[in-house]
Write a protein that holds these residues in place. Structure first.
Motif, PDB file in Angstrom:
ATOM      1  N   LEU A 211      -9.610  53.323 -45.557  1.00  0.00           N
ATOM      2  CA  LEU A 211      -8.960  54.505 -44.587  1.00  0.00           C
ATOM      3  C   LEU A 211      -9.835  54.692 -43.397  1.00  0.00           C
ATOM      4  CD1 LEU A 211      -7.021  56.735 -44.161  1.00  0.00           C
ATOM      5  CD2 LEU A 211      -8.095  58.219 -45.760  1.00  0.00           C
ATOM      6  N   ALA A 212      -9.791  54.733 -42.301  1.00  0.00           N
ATOM      7  CA  ALA A 212     -10.600  54.957 -41.233  1.00  0.00           C
ATOM      8  C   ALA A 212     -10.401  56.017 -40.429  1.00  0.00           C
ATOM      9  CB  ALA A 212     -10.676  53.696 -40.220  1.00  0.00           C
ATOM     10  N   ALA A 213     -11.098  57.092 -40.324  1.00  0.00           N
ATOM     11  CA  ALA A 213     -10.927  58.303 -39.632  1.00  0.00           C
ATOM     12  C   ALA A 213     -12.068  57.939 -38.323  1.00  0.00           C
ATOM     13  CB  ALA A 213     -11.467  59.657 -40.364  1.00  0.00           C
ATOM     14  N   ALA A 214     -11.432  57.139 -37.282  1.00  0.00           N
ATOM     15  CA  ALA A 214     -12.312  56.793 -36.153  1.00  0.00           C
ATOM     16  C   ALA A 214     -11.088  56.427 -35.291  1.00  0.00           C
ATOM     17  CB  ALA A 214     -12.806  55.704 -36.546  1.00  0.00           C
ATOM     18  N   PRO A 215     -11.388  56.766 -33.914  1.00  0.00           N
ATOM     19  CA  PRO A 215     -10.389  56.320 -32.938  1.00  0.00           C
ATOM     20  C   PRO A 215     -10.431  54.799 -32.690  1.00  0.00           C
ATOM     21  CG  PRO A 215     -12.640  57.285 -32.061  1.00  0.00           C
ATOM     22  CD  PRO A 215     -12.924  57.152 -33.363  1.00  0.00           C
ATOM     23  N   PRO A 216      -9.488  54.383 -31.954  1.00  0.00           N
ATOM     24  CA  PRO A 216      -9.149  52.996 -31.813  1.00  0.00           C
ATOM     25  C   PRO A 216     -10.593  52.236 -31.037  1.00  0.00           C
ATOM     26  CG  PRO A 216      -7.336  54.043 -31.182  1.00  0.00           C
ATOM     27  CD  PRO A 216      -8.242  55.220 -31.293  1.00  0.00           C
ATOM     28  N   VAL A 242      -5.492  51.695 -43.124  1.00  0.00           N
ATOM     29  CA  VAL A 242      -4.969  52.972 -42.664  1.00  0.00           C
ATOM     30  C   VAL A 242      -5.921  53.763 -41.570  1.00  0.00           C
ATOM     31  CG1 VAL A 242      -4.031  55.012 -43.205  1.00  0.00           C
ATOM     32  CG2 VAL A 242      -3.819  53.000 -44.631  1.00  0.00           C
ATOM     33  N   ALA A 243      -5.459  54.078 -40.497  1.00  0.00           N
ATOM     34  CA  ALA A 243      -6.071  54.674 -39.620  1.00  0.00           C
ATOM     35  C   ALA A 243      -5.843  56.281 -39.625  1.00  0.00           C
ATOM     36  CB  ALA A 243      -5.672  54.370 -38.510  1.00  0.00           C
ATOM     37  N   GLN A 244      -6.720  57.122 -39.299  1.00  0.00           N
ATOM     38  CA  GLN A 244      -6.581  58.519 -39.150  1.00  0.00           C
ATOM     39  C   GLN A 244      -7.100  59.145 -38.075  1.00  0.00           C
ATOM     40  OE1 GLN A 244      -7.959  60.805 -42.635  1.00  0.00           O
ATOM     41  NE2 GLN A 244      -8.672  62.388 -41.122  1.00  0.00           N
ATOM     42  N   VAL A 245      -6.319  60.028 -37.345  1.00  0.00           N
ATOM     43  CA  VAL A 245      -6.558  60.509 -36.093  1.00  0.00           C
ATOM     44  C   VAL A 245      -6.037  62.047 -36.388  1.00  0.00           C
ATOM     45  CG1 VAL A 245      -6.697  58.671 -34.569  1.00  0.00           C
ATOM     46  CG2 VAL A 245      -4.493  59.630 -35.083  1.00  0.00           C
ATOM     47  N   GLY A 274     -17.457  66.357 -30.866  1.00  0.00           N
ATOM     48  CA  GLY A 274     -16.792  65.189 -30.705  1.00  0.00           C
ATOM     49  C   GLY A 274     -15.488  64.972 -31.453  1.00  0.00           C
ATOM     50  N   PHE A 275     -15.357  65.464 -32.570  1.00  0.00           N
ATOM     51  CA  PHE A 275     -13.939  65.470 -33.326  1.00  0.00           C
ATOM     52  C   PHE A 275     -13.158  66.295 -32.620  1.00  0.00           C
ATOM     53  CE2 PHE A 275     -16.681  65.050 -37.536  1.00  0.00           C
ATOM     54  CZ  PHE A 275     -16.473  63.661 -37.528  1.00  0.00           C
ATOM     55  N   LEU A 276     -13.317  67.550 -32.131  1.00  0.00           N
ATOM     56  CA  LEU A 276     -12.571  68.426 -31.447  1.00  0.00           C
ATOM     57  C   LEU A 276     -12.200  67.694 -30.299  1.00  0.00           C
ATOM     58  CD1 LEU A 276     -14.224  71.903 -31.945  1.00  0.00           C
ATOM     59  CD2 LEU A 276     -12.056  71.096 -32.553  1.00  0.00           C
ATOM     60  N   ALA A 277     -12.987  67.111 -29.448  1.00  0.00           N
ATOM     61  CA  ALA A 277     -12.649  66.480 -28.113  1.00  0.00           C
ATOM     62  C   ALA A 277     -11.846  64.988 -28.339  1.00  0.00           C
ATOM     63  CB  ALA A 277     -13.817  65.762 -27.419  1.00  0.00           C
ATOM     64  N   GLY A 278     -11.709  64.657 -29.770  1.00  0.00           N
ATOM     65  CA  GLY A 278     -10.655  63.409 -29.778  1.00  0.00           C
ATOM     66  C   GLY A 278      -9.415  63.871 -30.390  1.00  0.00           C
ATOM     67  N   MET A 279      -9.102  65.096 -30.615  1.00  0.00           N
ATOM     68  CA  MET A 279      -7.927  65.491 -30.904  1.00  0.00           C
ATOM     69  C   MET A 279      -6.738  65.099 -30.034  1.00  0.00           C
ATOM     70  SD  MET A 279      -6.483  69.343 -31.927  1.00  0.00           S
ATOM     71  CE  MET A 279      -7.458  69.609 -33.199  1.00  0.00           C
ATOM     72  N   LEU A 280      -5.617  64.635 -30.442  1.00  0.00           N
ATOM     73  CA  LEU A 280      -4.545  64.202 -29.537  1.00  0.00           C
ATOM     74  C   LEU A 280      -3.489  65.482 -29.599  1.00  0.00           C
ATOM     75  CD1 LEU A 280      -3.777  60.683 -31.063  1.00  0.00           C
ATOM     76  CD2 LEU A 280      -5.450  61.307 -29.327  1.00  0.00           C
ATOM     77  N   THR A 281      -2.991  65.833 -28.273  1.00  0.00           N
ATOM     78  CA  THR A 281      -2.389  66.681 -28.072  1.00  0.00           C
ATOM     79  C   THR A 281      -1.238  66.536 -27.060  1.00  0.00           C
ATOM     80  OG1 THR A 281      -3.690  67.453 -25.992  1.00  0.00           O
ATOM     81  CG2 THR A 281      -4.473  68.443 -28.223  1.00  0.00           C
ATOM     82  N   THR A 282      -0.797  65.343 -26.766  1.00  0.00           N
ATOM     83  CA  THR A 282       0.478  64.983 -25.928  1.00  0.00           C
ATOM     84  C   THR A 282       1.048  63.930 -26.548  1.00  0.00           C
ATOM     85  OG1 THR A 282      -0.683  63.383 -24.542  1.00  0.00           O
ATOM     86  CG2 THR A 282      -0.854  65.691 -24.143  1.00  0.00           C
ATOM     87  N   PHE A 293      -3.934  51.037 -32.310  1.00  0.00           N
ATOM     88  CA  PHE A 293      -3.970  50.673 -33.630  1.00  0.00           C
ATOM     89  C   PHE A 293      -3.148  49.469 -34.267  1.00  0.00           C
ATOM     90  CE2 PHE A 293      -5.989  54.990 -34.536  1.00  0.00           C
ATOM     91  CZ  PHE A 293      -7.183  54.519 -34.822  1.00  0.00           C
ATOM     92  N   GLY A 294      -2.056  49.379 -33.534  1.00  0.00           N
ATOM     93  CA  GLY A 294      -1.135  48.262 -33.853  1.00  0.00           C
ATOM     94  C   GLY A 294      -1.981  46.932 -33.381  1.00  0.00           C
ATOM     95  N   ASP A 295      -2.351  47.005 -32.309  1.00  0.00           N
ATOM     96  CA  ASP A 295      -3.144  45.840 -31.894  1.00  0.00           C
ATOM     97  C   ASP A 295      -4.449  45.359 -32.412  1.00  0.00           C
ATOM     98  OD1 ASP A 295      -1.357  45.338 -29.708  1.00  0.00           O
ATOM     99  OD2 ASP A 295      -2.724  46.625 -28.127  1.00  0.00           O
ATOM    100  N   LEU A 296      -4.808  46.530 -33.130  1.00  0.00           N
ATOM    101  CA  LEU A 296      -6.225  46.128 -34.076  1.00  0.00           C
ATOM    102  C   LEU A 296      -5.715  45.773 -35.455  1.00  0.00           C
ATOM    103  CD1 LEU A 296      -8.470  49.303 -33.166  1.00  0.00           C
ATOM    104  CD2 LEU A 296      -8.589  47.018 -32.451  1.00  0.00           C
ATOM    105  N   GLY A 297      -4.492  45.573 -35.586  1.00  0.00           N
ATOM    106  CA  GLY A 297      -3.781  45.177 -37.031  1.00  0.00           C
ATOM    107  C   GLY A 297      -3.928  46.103 -38.077  1.00  0.00           C
ATOM    108  N   ALA A 298      -3.869  47.565 -37.666  1.00  0.00           N
ATOM    109  CA  ALA A 298      -3.351  48.671 -38.736  1.00  0.00           C
ATOM    110  C   ALA A 298      -2.273  48.531 -39.421  1.00  0.00           C
ATOM    111  CB  ALA A 298      -3.689  50.027 -38.037  1.00  0.00           C
ATOM    112  N   ASP A 299      -2.191  48.839 -40.579  1.00  0.00           N
ATOM    113  CA  ASP A 299      -0.762  48.888 -41.265  1.00  0.00           C
ATOM    114  C   ASP A 299      -0.252  50.224 -41.170  1.00  0.00           C
ATOM    115  OD1 ASP A 299      -0.764  46.047 -42.561  1.00  0.00           O
ATOM    116  OD2 ASP A 299      -2.905  46.902 -43.260  1.00  0.00           O
ATOM    117  N   GLU A 300      -1.073  51.385 -40.964  1.00  0.00           N
ATOM    118  CA  GLU A 300      -0.359  52.637 -40.995  1.00  0.00           C
ATOM    119  C   GLU A 300      -1.291  53.621 -40.186  1.00  0.00           C
ATOM    120  OE1 GLU A 300       1.534  56.082 -43.816  1.00  0.00           O
ATOM    121  OE2 GLU A 300       0.432  54.431 -44.862  1.00  0.00           O
ATOM    122  N   VAL A 301      -0.752  54.446 -39.696  1.00  0.00           N
ATOM    123  CA  VAL A 301      -1.714  55.615 -38.762  1.00  0.00           C
ATOM    124  C   VAL A 301      -1.206  56.985 -39.519  1.00  0.00           C
ATOM    125  CG1 VAL A 301      -2.182  56.885 -36.520  1.00  0.00           C
ATOM    126  CG2 VAL A 301      -1.779  54.211 -36.657  1.00  0.00           C
TER     127      VAL A 301
END
Length: 321
Positions: A211-216, A242-245, A274-282, A293-301
């Motif tokens: 489980l990776a809490a990291a941006p692509p 599994v990726a987490q954003v 840094g965590f706040l700046a990385g929040m997705l809002t759109t 993340f699909g291109d990196l081979g993640a199975d789930e986001v």
């Protein structure tokens, strides 16, 4: 608003490839012949909120395109205890997996944890995903009476004991087995969270996912490291990744609520900004992140929500490709 789309019922186990791999372990770019939903799942991280309010989130997600509902773990914080909360959520849903994200195992007694997780695994029909980590907040260890300096070694020892107890072995020569047995002798599916080399190496050593809490932008190196660990330990297939954003979708007040909640949660850290700046809002950011993340081979986001507005479940569903 479009009707919420239901997720496929595919539920891969850790280490089982879920989609074709491209050159070097990367997934090919998504196209009309390979939609993201055929190769990667999407989950929803539940906010730090009134525990009773989470049932509305859960029911909406269960009717939608989400595979998993995740819940974080802290001790010295105003958050619901994750195993109890996820057990209640599992009873209010019929399909989604329930995932600790991540459970701070070194704070807990491993024998009781083995019994709790096996019970939840059985009663949910195998929907439990046990995300595990060591944590990093000193106050959690003060409250639990554990030594933060030995938390990594303690987790390793706990994992060995959990696997023995789940397999039905006696606790000791003087003490018998701890039931009930989980659905599988190896126990529920496990994901390991973390960034340090020892955390990444556990994926291969114990046969769990990551489980990776990291941006692509920097998750790729972490993914490659856990895949090497998997191969170095002689395991077949690939680890489940599994990726987490963090996300917040909605009017300005929803986004500000999410920023305030997230800022409070990470106040202990030097990386809160840094965590706040990385929040997705759109919606565009959501779709771009899924593709990356699909291109990196993640199975789930996992899209983790800190804002308390449950309408975000519907907005996220509409934002998916």
């Amino acid at each position: 608003m479009q009707p919420i789309r239901r997720s496929p019922e595919v539920q891969p186990q850790s280490g089982t490839p879920t989609s074709p791999r491209g050159v070097g372990g990367r997934h090919p770019s998504h196209s009309a012949s390979l939609p993201w939903r055929n190769s990667m799942h999407v989950g929803l991280g539940l906010p730090i909120s009134d525990p009773a309010a989470l049932l509305d989130w859960a029911r909406r997600a269960d009717a939608g395109p989400f595979r998993t509902l995740g819940l974080l773990d802290r001790l010295v914080y105003d958050n619901p205890e994750p195993l109890i909360a996820l057990a209640t959520i599992a009873g209010a849903t019929s399909r989604v997996k329930v995932q600790t994200e991540v459970l701070l195992a070194p704070l807990r007694d491993p024998v009781l944890l083995a019994k709790q997780t096996a019970t939840l695994d059985r009663m949910t029909g195998g929907r439990l995903v046990l995300g595990l980590g060591v944590g990093g907040r000193a106050d959690d260890h003060l409250a639990s009476g554990t030594d933060p300096r030995t938390r990594g070694r303690r987790l390793d020892e706990q994992l060995a004991l959990l696997r023995r107890l789940w397999a039905g072995e006696a606790y000791s020569d003087e003490c018998g087995p701890i039931g009930p047995a989980p659905l599988r002798p190896e126990g529920p599916e496990i994901l390991f969270g973390g960034f340090q080399p020892a955390a990444l190496e556990r994926v291969g050593r114990f046969g769990g996912g990551f489980l990776a809490a990291a941006p692509p932008s920097w998750a790729g190196n972490l993914f490659d490291t856990v895949r090497r660990s998997w191969a170095d330990h002689g395991r077949s297939g690939e680890p489940r990744i599994v990726a987490q954003v963090n996300v917040a979708l909605g009017p300005d007040h929803v986004i500000e609520d999410a920023r305030a909640s997230m800022g409070a949660y990470y106040a202990f850290s030097d990386y809160a900004e840094g965590f706040l700046a990385g929040m997705l809002t759109t919606p565009a950011q959501i779709r771009a992140t899924i593709a990356a993340f699909g291109d990196l081979g993640a199975d789930e986001v996992m899209f983790y929500c800190y804002g308390r507005d449950a309408d975000q479940v519907d907005r996220l569903a509409d934002a998916l490709p």
